[in-house]
Enzyme design. Structure first.
Site, PDB file in Angstrom:
ATOM      1  N   ARG A  45       0.801  -1.225   0.000  1.00 48.86           N
ATOM      2  CA  ARG A  45       0.000   0.000   0.000  1.00 48.86           C
ATOM      3  C   ARG A  45       0.835   1.277   0.000  1.00 48.86           C
ATOM      4  O   ARG A  45       0.618   2.177  -0.810  1.00 48.86           O
ATOM      5  CB  ARG A  45      -0.915   0.049   1.232  1.00 48.86           C
ATOM      6  CG  ARG A  45      -2.203  -0.705   1.098  1.00 48.86           C
ATOM      7  CD  ARG A  45      -2.583  -1.288   2.441  1.00 48.86           C
ATOM      8  NE  ARG A  45      -1.641  -2.335   2.751  1.00 48.86           N
ATOM      9  CZ  ARG A  45      -1.759  -3.590   2.306  1.00 48.86           C
ATOM     10  NH1 ARG A  45      -2.812  -3.938   1.635  1.00 48.86           N
ATOM     11  NH2 ARG A  45      -0.836  -4.498   2.563  1.00 48.86           N
ATOM     12  N   THR A  46       1.768   1.364   0.925  1.00 44.20           N
ATOM     13  CA  THR A  46       2.481   2.632   1.108  1.00 44.20           C
ATOM     14  C   THR A  46       3.351   2.922  -0.108  1.00 44.20           C
ATOM     15  O   THR A  46       3.329   4.022  -0.663  1.00 44.20           O
ATOM     16  CB  THR A  46       3.325   2.580   2.399  1.00 44.20           C
ATOM     17  OG1 THR A  46       2.495   2.106   3.457  1.00 44.20           O
ATOM     18  CG2 THR A  46       3.863   3.935   2.757  1.00 44.20           C
ATOM     19  N   LYS A  74      25.626  -4.975   0.414  1.00 43.24           N
ATOM     20  CA  LYS A  74      27.101  -4.960   0.502  1.00 43.24           C
ATOM     21  C   LYS A  74      27.576  -4.288   1.775  1.00 43.24           C
ATOM     22  O   LYS A  74      28.778  -4.117   1.978  1.00 43.24           O
ATOM     23  CB  LYS A  74      27.676  -4.218  -0.696  1.00 43.24           C
ATOM     24  CG  LYS A  74      27.310  -4.798  -2.041  1.00 43.24           C
ATOM     25  CD  LYS A  74      27.832  -3.900  -3.163  1.00 43.24           C
ATOM     26  CE  LYS A  74      27.133  -4.181  -4.478  1.00 43.24           C
ATOM     27  NZ  LYS A  74      27.311  -3.088  -5.436  1.00 43.24           N
ATOM     28  N   ARG A  95      10.984   3.647   4.399  1.00 40.21           N
ATOM     29  CA  ARG A  95      10.508   2.638   5.360  1.00 40.21           C
ATOM     30  C   ARG A  95      11.716   1.821   5.800  1.00 40.21           C
ATOM     31  O   ARG A  95      12.520   1.387   4.959  1.00 40.21           O
ATOM     32  CB  ARG A  95       9.464   1.715   4.738  1.00 40.21           C
ATOM     33  CG  ARG A  95       9.149   0.541   5.680  1.00 40.21           C
ATOM     34  CD  ARG A  95       7.955  -0.261   5.270  1.00 40.21           C
ATOM     35  NE  ARG A  95       6.734   0.516   5.410  1.00 40.21           N
ATOM     36  CZ  ARG A  95       5.519   0.014   5.241  1.00 40.21           C
ATOM     37  NH1 ARG A  95       5.376  -1.255   4.927  1.00 40.21           N
ATOM     38  NH2 ARG A  95       4.456   0.772   5.364  1.00 40.21           N
ATOM     39  N   HIS A 123       4.128   5.785  11.785  1.00 43.83           N
ATOM     40  CA  HIS A 123       3.740   5.675  10.372  1.00 43.83           C
ATOM     41  C   HIS A 123       2.760   6.825  10.113  1.00 43.83           C
ATOM     42  O   HIS A 123       1.557   6.620   9.960  1.00 43.83           O
ATOM     43  CB  HIS A 123       3.078   4.307  10.153  1.00 43.83           C
ATOM     44  CG  HIS A 123       2.910   3.899   8.717  1.00 43.83           C
ATOM     45  ND1 HIS A 123       3.134   4.746   7.644  1.00 43.83           N
ATOM     46  CD2 HIS A 123       2.506   2.709   8.160  1.00 43.83           C
ATOM     47  CE1 HIS A 123       2.895   4.095   6.516  1.00 43.83           C
ATOM     48  NE2 HIS A 123       2.519   2.859   6.798  1.00 43.83           N
TER      49      HIS A 123
END
Ligand code: CP
Length: 294
Positions: A45-46, A74, A95, A123
């Site tokens: 969704r986000t 890495k 995120r 959030h």
């Protein structure tokens, strides 16, 4: 301007985003601008609604892709990654599994950083679309609401952001969870400081007939240090048609999604179910956020 958590947004800031989202139309307002999508954790969704929102405003996106296919694999640090990406984009959506990651990233770059979820922390744009959905569906003003927030209140970042925002509007909150998943002490302290009336209960049955909104959340298996602790509470907080039998006709049932089994599929057809509408509201709300931030 960064968007890190709802604690730092004023009530006026929040209302301004919701008002802008209600009127925003596709345009070329961000033509020539690029938004970087940095997702160190899974998202549907986000990630997709920010992508859509940016494109609906005439802008473009650049997506880091999965952690496995990036140079994070890495050993590159978050600070180095965002300092590089700042040279490719005009704003960053981040995120990350670590609480505080968005705040840290914002300290290293000059472009706006939007927190799209930092571990069990916050959030904020989820909360903005949650409030937009409430405002669209509940007759009462945001301040006159009784909101039940149910499930994983300890690790649920959407819960923390929502509680802080509801506090600004003076809403009444009932937290529904097993004792092991109560809201963290810092959230409780902040709510107390804001003079917010809240209570904590183990089950929803005794309060459901008084709620304007029931906000269900997923028990977040991935955040439990011990899987046995997850097994003890998994599946305990499930909304079924029987759960809703004593609910008010106009109760609005929300969930940030994804759901696992917190809401039975046969609830989807009831008048209470607003969670898909809620997810769709991510586009106008994030268009408003991008329009205002960029
Ligand atoms: N609600 C939410 O944040 O969903 P995603 O994890 O799919 O982005």
């Amino acid at each position: 301007m960064d968007i890190i958590n709802t604690k730092e947004m004023s009530k006026d800031d929040i209302v301004a985003v919701l008002d802008r989202a209600a009127e925003i139309e596709p345009s070329d307002a961000l033509d020539g601008d690029v938004l970087a999508l940095l997702f160190f954790e899974p998202s549907t969704r986000t990630r997709m609604s920010f992508d859509t929102a940016m494109k609906r405003l005439g802008g473009d996106t650049v997506d880091m892709g999965s952690v496995e296919s990036s140079s994070v694999k890495k050993g590159e640090t978050l600070a180095d990654t965002v300092r590089v990406v700042e040279g490719y984009a005009d704003a960053i959506v981040l995120r990350h599994p670590r609480e505080g990651a968005a705040r840290l990233a914002a300290e290293f770059v000059d472009v706006p950083v939007i927190n799209a979820g930092d571990g069990a922390g916050h959030h904020p744009t989820q909360t903005l679309l949650d409030l937009y959905t409430v405002r669209d569906n509940v007759a009462a003003a945001l301040g006159d609401l009784h909101v039940g927030i149910m499930g994983d209140l300890k690790y649920g970042r959407t819960v923390h952001s929502l509680a802080f925002a509801l506090a600004k509007f003076g809403a009444r909150i009932t937290f529904v969870s097993p004792p092991s998943l109560r809201v963290p002490e810092n959230v409780r302290t902040e709510l107390g400081r804001a003079g917010i009336e809240f209570k904590e209960v183990d089950g929803v049955d005794d309060v459901i007939d008084t709620l304007d909104v029931l906000y269900a959340t997923r028990i977040q298996k991935e955040r439990f240090p011990d899987e046995k602790e997850y097994e003890k509470v998994a599946g305990e907080y499930r909304v079924t048609p029987e759960t809703l039998e004593t609910a008010r006709d106009d109760l609005v049932l929300m969930h940030p999604l994804p759901r696992v089994d917190e809401i039975a599929p046969d609830v989807d057809e009831t008048r209470h179910a607003k969670y898909f509408e809620q997810a769709h509201n991510g586009v106008p709300v994030r268009m408003a956020v991008l329009d205002m931030v960029m």
